[in-house]
Design an enzyme around this catalytic site. Structure first.
Site, mmCIF file in Angstrom:
data_model
loop_
_atom_site.group_PDB
_atom_site.id
_atom_site.type_symbol
_atom_site.label_atom_id
_atom_site.label_comp_id
_atom_site.label_asym_id
_atom_site.label_seq_id
_atom_site.Cartn_x
_atom_site.Cartn_y
_atom_site.Cartn_z
ATOM 1 C CD GLU A 175 -2.831 1.859 1.953
ATOM 2 O OE1 GLU A 175 -3.008 2.461 2.710
ATOM 3 O OE2 GLU A 175 -2.882 0.355 3.194
ATOM 4 C CE LYS A 212 -5.983 0.061 0.874
ATOM 5 N NZ LYS A 212 -6.639 -0.528 2.188
#
Length: 294
Positions: A175, A212
């Site tokens: 992420e 992400k």
């Protein structure tokens, strides 16, 4: 690795719920839910309150594996029970939602336009506990404000940790959030896409990761990553956008599915009746799942 879970994550229709608020973000999440700071006096009581919130969400009839294909947990949640079963076990065997674990220990101070992850204490031990609990994959978060040396350091650190996760037999979610208020957001996104492609090209042929990322200003910017054979799935974070705007942006980015946190909880309060709570959660899940279907 659980092949049924792998297939669900790879092609399942729906999105990944992010219920992984940790120490720093928990008070704000509780405030939005209608629980003020003076409702608890210790961290232990705070985590009791947030576990009650998460349990209410996960056990709701509206929360189902047909639309919520995966759920990211905080370590404290993994260590607790839902419905008399370990949380990850309940998610998969009752709800049909693949469990993931947030493993980062928060962010370091900003430097060169970015925030690296703090060192993760005893990462091998944490990964072993995740496997023992039936966790499918992990998530670790970094933050970028401006393009530059800090961004490259973030990417290198993320993939270094990802290699350790892969070696343990789990699927890492890398992420990397770009500040939606950055004055150079589009430029940062272009450079991040290039850096990520370089790194995923280096992965072994049998390794699969997930990404992400902040919803980009340029629609379908991350399409080469969506189609990359080493990328199992690309997820979008809401990043401070309202749910409506996040849904609109997501729908314009084909092949990317949501992994919203704040936007998923939007409109839910502790004061709501069960009926009102379930109705609001169902509307939210339906809208996010629809936006993830393009």
């Amino acid at each position: 690795m659980n092949t049924e879970q792998l297939e669900k994550v790879r092609v399942g229709a729906g999105f990944v719920a992010a219920l992984d608020q940790s120490g720093g973000s928990t008070p704000q999440a509780l405030r939005r839910y209608g629980i003020p700071d003076d409702a608890y006096s210790t961290d232990a009581e705070m985590f009791d309150r947030v576990h009650e919130m998460r349990t209410r969400i996960i056990t709701s009839p509206s929360f189902d594996g047909g639309r919520v294909i995966g759920t990211i947990l905080f370590e404290d949640t993994m260590n607790r029970q839902i419905g008399g079963r370990p949380s990850a076990d309940y998610l998969w065997n009752v709800k049909g939602s693949v469990p993931f674990l947030k493993i980062d220990a928060g962010l370091s101070a900003s430097a060169d336009g970015a925030q690296l992850m703090k060192p993760i204490p005893n990462l091998p031990g944490l990964l072993d506990r995740a496997i023992d609990n039936g966790i499918f994959g992990t998530k670790m978060r970094s933050f970028i404000t401006l393009p530059g040396r800090g961004m490259q350091a973030v990417v290198e650190q993320q993939f270094s940790v990802a290699q350790q996760v892969l070696a343990a037999g789990l699927v890492p979610i890398v992420e990397i959030e770009i500040d939606i208020h950055s004055t150079r957001k589009s430029e940062a996104e272009d450079l991040l896409q290039e850096s990520l492609l370089v790194e995923v090209d280096k992965l072994d042929a049998n390794h699969r990761i997930m990404l992400k990322l902040t919803l980009p200003d340029t629609d379908n910017l991350y399409r080469p990553l969506v189609e990359h054979p080493n990328v199992l799935r690309v997820l979008a974070l809401s990043g401070g956008y309202s749910r409506d705007e996040a849904d609109e942006r997501l729908a314009r980015n084909n092949g990317i599915i949501a992994s919203f946190s704040r936007a998923l909880l939007e409109g839910l309060t502790v004061q709501q009746s069960s009926e009102d709570f379930d109705r609001m959660l169902n509307e939210t899940i339906a809208s996010i799942a629809e936006a993830s279907s393009t």
